[in-house]
Design an enzyme around this catalytic site. Structure first.
Site, PDB file in Angstrom:
ATOM      1  N   GLU A  25     -14.709  -5.774   0.783  1.00  0.00           N
ATOM      2  CA  GLU A  25     -14.147  -5.900   2.131  1.00  0.00           C
ATOM      3  C   GLU A  25     -15.247  -6.148   3.159  1.00  0.00           C
ATOM      4  O   GLU A  25     -16.262  -5.449   3.180  1.00  0.00           O
ATOM      5  CB  GLU A  25     -13.397  -4.613   2.487  1.00  0.00           C
ATOM      6  CG  GLU A  25     -12.868  -4.584   3.902  1.00  0.00           C
ATOM      7  CD  GLU A  25     -12.119  -3.280   4.201  1.00  0.00           C
ATOM      8  OE1 GLU A  25     -11.096  -3.047   3.543  1.00  0.00           O
ATOM      9  OE2 GLU A  25     -12.573  -2.522   5.073  1.00  0.00           O
ATOM     10  N   SER A  64      -5.000  -5.944   6.956  1.00  0.00           N
ATOM     11  CA  SER A  64      -4.680  -5.368   8.279  1.00  0.00           C
ATOM     12  C   SER A  64      -3.989  -6.383   9.200  1.00  0.00           C
ATOM     13  O   SER A  64      -4.370  -7.549   9.266  1.00  0.00           O
ATOM     14  CB  SER A  64      -5.911  -4.830   9.011  1.00  0.00           C
ATOM     15  OG  SER A  64      -6.472  -3.751   8.324  1.00  0.00           O
ATOM     16  N   ASN A  90     -11.120  -7.746   6.604  1.00  0.00           N
ATOM     17  CA  ASN A  90     -10.356  -6.748   7.358  1.00  0.00           C
ATOM     18  C   ASN A  90     -10.255  -7.211   8.803  1.00  0.00           C
ATOM     19  O   ASN A  90     -11.268  -7.375   9.485  1.00  0.00           O
ATOM     20  CB  ASN A  90     -11.040  -5.377   7.272  1.00  0.00           C
ATOM     21  CG  ASN A  90     -10.127  -4.266   7.755  1.00  0.00           C
ATOM     22  OD1 ASN A  90      -9.296  -4.457   8.632  1.00  0.00           O
ATOM     23  ND2 ASN A  90     -10.279  -3.079   7.181  1.00  0.00           N
ATOM     24  N   GLU A 114       0.798  -1.224   0.000  1.00  0.00           N
ATOM     25  CA  GLU A 114       0.000   0.000   0.000  1.00  0.00           C
ATOM     26  C   GLU A 114       0.834   1.279   0.000  1.00  0.00           C
ATOM     27  O   GLU A 114       1.951   1.296   0.505  1.00  0.00           O
ATOM     28  CB  GLU A 114      -0.899  -0.003   1.244  1.00  0.00           C
ATOM     29  CG  GLU A 114      -2.064   0.958   1.170  1.00  0.00           C
ATOM     30  CD  GLU A 114      -3.259   0.447   1.934  1.00  0.00           C
ATOM     31  OE1 GLU A 114      -4.169  -0.105   1.292  1.00  0.00           O
ATOM     32  OE2 GLU A 114      -3.291   0.586   3.169  1.00  0.00           O
TER      33      GLU A 114
END
Length: 259
Positions: free
Chosen positions: A165, A217, A186, A54
């Protein structure tokens, strides 16, 4: 209001303003609108580590992550490292990103680019296409089942891939539909910001094998990926781990070389 509700309220105002400034037709006339999609799905299917790296300057949970890097260098570094795809945060207020970041990433690498954004309007999907994205993110927590269907089908009509997501089983069950390519879990609890890989493990069995499974995450080391692979995950979104260093590309390279 929790953080997600605040972001969405601000996003609605932002999108309404943008629609007045730049008509949809103008987005459709962008040079990049004809850009051929680079498939994140294919890259994840053929990679032993499935890293989606990212570009993120800050976040509501961590405040400043890194404001000293330019997107061009980060994108080139990620591509050289051999990541499967790059996620570009385009939200300005909460994450310090912009559509220009997406444009710069597109001009500097041939990686599949995910526009990481809080999509609440089909206009943002046109923007993603016009600025060189290959993949859009839809967040189940902020969308109805009908919106997920409508937005994902619209994205597919533009040859964009769709990553949906989810945070829990209820979000997952309302969202499963053929117009999705990837389902991301997530691991961050949006109310407490706590992160647990158990979320991915628990939800993995409910995700049909037709979809690429992505864990998001809390993936800060290779062991986390090795832990999640037996649960069928092929994609791993790494948000802060690379960006908090002086050279994200080098960090990604070091990470991948540990496999």
């Amino acid at each position: 209001m929790d953080i997600l509700e605040k972001i969405v309220a601000d996003k609605r105002l932002e999108v309404a303003l943008k629609k007045q400034l730049i008509p949809s037709l103008q987005l459709e006339q962008s040079v990049l609108f004809e850009h051929e999609t680079i498939s994140l799905v294919k890259n994840l299917q053929h990679s032993p580590f499935g890293t989606i790296a990212e570009h993120k300057r800050r976040s509501p949970s961590k405040q400043v992550i890194n404001h000293n890097l330019n997107v061009f260098d980060v994108a080139q570094g990620y591509e050289k490292a051999g990541v499967s795809g790059m996620s570009v945060l385009t939200d300005g207020k909460y994450f310090g990103g912009s559509l220009d970041d997406l444009l710069l990433a597109r001009s500097s690498c041939n990686l599949p680019l995910l526009r990481k954004e809080f999509i609440i309007d089909s206009y943002q999907i046109l923007e993603a296409k016009a600025y060189g994205a290959d993949v859009i993110l839809l967040i189940a927590a902020i969308l109805t089942q009908e919106e997920i269907k409508s937005f994902s089908e619209f994205a597919k009509s533009l040859q964009l891939e769709v990553l949906l997501e989810v945070h829990n089983e209820a979000e997952l069950q309302k969202s499963i539909m053929p117009s999705l390519d990837m389902i991301g879990v997530n691991n961050r609890n949006l109310k407490t910001f706590e992160v647990s890989l158990e979320t991915s493990k628990t939800l993995s069995s409910y995700i049909p094998n037709d979809f690429i499974k992505v864990s998001e995450s809390g993936i800060s080391n290779v062991d986390a990926i090795k832990e999640l692979k037996p649960f069928g995950f092929q994609g791993f979104l790494i948000g802060e781990n690379f960006m908090k260093t002086d050279n994200p590309g080098e960090s990604a390279n070091h990470f991948i070389n540990q496999f």
